[in-house]
Design a protein around this motif. Structure first.
Motif, mmCIF file in Angstrom:
data_model
loop_
_atom_site.group_PDB
_atom_site.id
_atom_site.type_symbol
_atom_site.label_atom_id
_atom_site.label_comp_id
_atom_site.label_asym_id
_atom_site.label_seq_id
_atom_site.Cartn_x
_atom_site.Cartn_y
_atom_site.Cartn_z
ATOM 1 N N ALA A 10 29.980 3.402 25.643
ATOM 2 C CA ALA A 10 29.061 4.524 25.490
ATOM 3 C C ALA A 10 28.836 4.852 24.021
ATOM 4 C CB ALA A 10 29.607 5.746 26.231
ATOM 5 N N LEU A 11 29.906 4.759 23.213
ATOM 6 C CA LEU A 11 29.802 5.079 21.789
ATOM 7 C C LEU A 11 28.903 4.080 21.067
ATOM 8 C CD1 LEU A 11 30.857 6.871 19.458
ATOM 9 C CD2 LEU A 11 32.772 5.270 19.228
ATOM 10 N N ARG A 12 28.985 2.818 21.432
ATOM 11 C CA ARG A 12 28.223 1.797 20.711
ATOM 12 C C ARG A 12 26.793 1.634 21.218
ATOM 13 N NH1 ARG A 12 30.128 -4.242 21.183
ATOM 14 N NH2 ARG A 12 27.954 -4.545 20.578
ATOM 15 N N GLU A 13 26.460 2.142 22.392
ATOM 16 C CA GLU A 13 25.152 1.861 22.981
ATOM 17 C C GLU A 13 23.978 2.265 22.098
ATOM 18 O OE1 GLU A 13 22.718 2.345 27.200
ATOM 19 O OE2 GLU A 13 24.872 2.699 27.140
ATOM 20 N N PRO A 14 23.971 3.458 21.469
ATOM 21 C CA PRO A 14 22.825 3.778 20.600
ATOM 22 C C PRO A 14 22.665 2.807 19.434
ATOM 23 C CG PRO A 14 24.049 5.762 21.161
ATOM 24 C CD PRO A 14 24.890 4.609 21.622
ATOM 25 N N ALA A 15 23.787 2.359 18.841
ATOM 26 C CA ALA A 15 23.699 1.384 17.750
ATOM 27 C C ALA A 15 23.176 0.051 18.257
ATOM 28 C CB ALA A 15 25.068 1.206 17.092
ATOM 29 N N ASP A 16 23.585 -0.334 19.462
ATOM 30 C CA ASP A 16 23.087 -1.572 20.058
ATOM 31 C C ASP A 16 21.573 -1.509 20.251
ATOM 32 O OD1 ASP A 16 25.656 -2.612 20.206
ATOM 33 O OD2 ASP A 16 25.915 -2.172 22.335
ATOM 34 N N VAL A 17 21.100 -0.404 20.794
ATOM 35 C CA VAL A 17 19.663 -0.249 21.048
ATOM 36 C C VAL A 17 18.877 -0.319 19.742
ATOM 37 C CG1 VAL A 17 17.888 1.368 21.832
ATOM 38 C CG2 VAL A 17 19.964 1.031 23.191
ATOM 39 N N ALA A 18 19.394 0.342 18.699
ATOM 40 C CA ALA A 18 18.697 0.351 17.409
ATOM 41 C C ALA A 18 18.663 -1.026 16.764
ATOM 42 C CB ALA A 18 19.375 1.351 16.468
ATOM 43 N N ALA A 19 19.692 -1.849 17.027
ATOM 44 C CA ALA A 19 19.817 -3.136 16.352
ATOM 45 C C ALA A 19 19.029 -4.249 17.021
ATOM 46 C CB ALA A 19 21.295 -3.536 16.273
ATOM 47 N N ARG A 20 18.834 -4.168 18.317
ATOM 48 C CA ARG A 20 18.270 -5.302 19.056
ATOM 49 C C ARG A 20 16.857 -5.649 18.606
ATOM 50 N NH1 ARG A 20 20.421 -5.553 25.220
ATOM 51 N NH2 ARG A 20 18.860 -7.210 25.199
ATOM 52 N N THR A 25 12.704 -10.017 22.097
ATOM 53 C CA THR A 25 12.673 -9.626 23.511
ATOM 54 C C THR A 25 11.261 -9.753 24.079
ATOM 55 O OG1 THR A 25 14.495 -8.074 23.132
ATOM 56 C CG2 THR A 25 13.217 -7.787 25.143
ATOM 57 N N GLN A 26 10.266 -9.323 23.318
ATOM 58 C CA GLN A 26 8.883 -9.410 23.776
ATOM 59 C C GLN A 26 8.416 -10.860 23.887
ATOM 60 O OE1 GLN A 26 6.890 -6.878 20.941
ATOM 61 N NE2 GLN A 26 7.263 -5.026 22.159
ATOM 62 N N ALA A 27 8.867 -11.710 22.948
ATOM 63 C CA ALA A 27 8.514 -13.125 23.016
ATOM 64 C C ALA A 27 9.070 -13.760 24.282
ATOM 65 C CB ALA A 27 9.034 -13.856 21.779
#
Length: 306
Positions: A10-20, A25-27
């Motif tokens: 839960a703590l890392r999820e916002p950083a993961d979302v910002a980094a991806r 993903t769209q390609a």
């Protein structure tokens, strides 16, 4: 330290979302079939963070199989998915076909969660009929033979693949401390120890995955997805730095005192609100030839220096 794996995720999820990588993903999304529901396998799903990220990015109708060895994390997935959906005013329903979330441009149905150890990939049924195989923060924990088996499983069914946030062995902390390079090198050695999948590929995982998928006929694209943690990400920085110190001391117990001194200074920077940390990751997408025109090309990501 965080009191559970669930809390860390839960703590890392916002950083993961910002980094991806959104372009990557769209390609990948551009080459996926759109006749009927998109059937997706999420490996090492945890509480479903990868599903939460991809549901909107993939759009359309989706049917997910979520697999993890941890029954506690899987049990949390419905509540975490429902809370995420409610915060975005998406419709949520639970029925015979599983948990369904409906947004303006997508319907995400988690039709099954399955507790399964992934130390080997002998259960071919999880791949059957899947058009996309995906995972987040997994590949650096597994071995190159495991990655080879994964590529072969995907190839057997013609599935595309998307693997996010694979650690690449690079990091940078400011203000700098004299032992930063040493700690990173020790931590990278620790990353190559057995994490339940034989000797881990660790920082070489994206290179290994690219080789394995290319060897069975896939086109592979990869790009940077670095964590860039500012001073206000103090909780995440603290847990990350403590984890690095623990790994370094485990791999080199003779350096325990030096590691402890480094840890105290690094945590003091965090507490004072002056710490910035960058952690190198890469995202990798792979698909079979024939869809290049739809996918286009993704510019290579920036790589941070050692």
């Amino acid at each position: 330290m965080v009191d559970s794996l669930s809390s860390w995720l839960a703590l890392r999820e916002p950083a993961d979302v910002a980094a991806r990588s959104v372009p990557l993903t769209q390609a990948l999304a551009a080459v996926l079939p759109r006749r009927g529901p998109l059937r997706v396998l999420d490996l090492a799903t945890g509480t479903g963070s990868n599903i939460r990220y991809l549901a909107e990015q993939l759009s359309g109708e989706q049917d997910w199989l979520a697999v993890d060895h941890d029954a506690v994390l899987l049990a949390e997935l419905p509540a975490r998915m429902s809370a995420w959906a409610a915060a975005r005013a998406f419709d949520v329903s639970v029925g015979a076909e599983g948990l369904a979330i409906r947004g303006a441009r997508f319907v995400c149905r988690v039709s099954e969660t399955r507790r399964l150890g992934l130390g080997t990939l002998t259960d071919a049924t999880i791949f059957s009929g899947r058009q996309l195989v995906t995972a987040s923060a997994l590949l650096d924990l597994v071995s190159e033979p495991w990655l080879r088996a994964l590529a072969e499983r995907c190839r057997e069914g013609g599935a595309a693949a998307l693997f996010a946030l694979t650690y690449n062995g690079q990091s940078n902390c400011t203000p700098a401390e004299p032992e930063d390079d040493m700690i990173r090198q020790l931590m990278n050695r620790h990353q190559k120890t057995d994490k339940g999948f034989a000797a881990a590929a660790g920082p070489d995982a994206t290179d290994a995955a690219a080789r394995c998928f290319s060897a069975v006929g896939y086109r592979v694209q990869r790009t940077a997805s670095d964590w860039i943690l500012p001073p206000d990400a103090g909780d995440l920085q603290r847990q990350l730095i403590e984890g690095w110190a623990e790994a370094a001391a485990e791999i080199a117990p003779e350096q325990k005192a030096l590691v402890g001194s480094w840890l105290a200074r690094r945590l003091a920077h965090v507490a004072a609100g002056r710490s910035r940390v960058t952690v190198g990751h890469e995202d990798l997408a792979a698909w079979l030839p024939g869809h290049e025109a739809a996918a286009g090309d993704v510019e290579p990501g920036r790589r941070i220096g050692r």
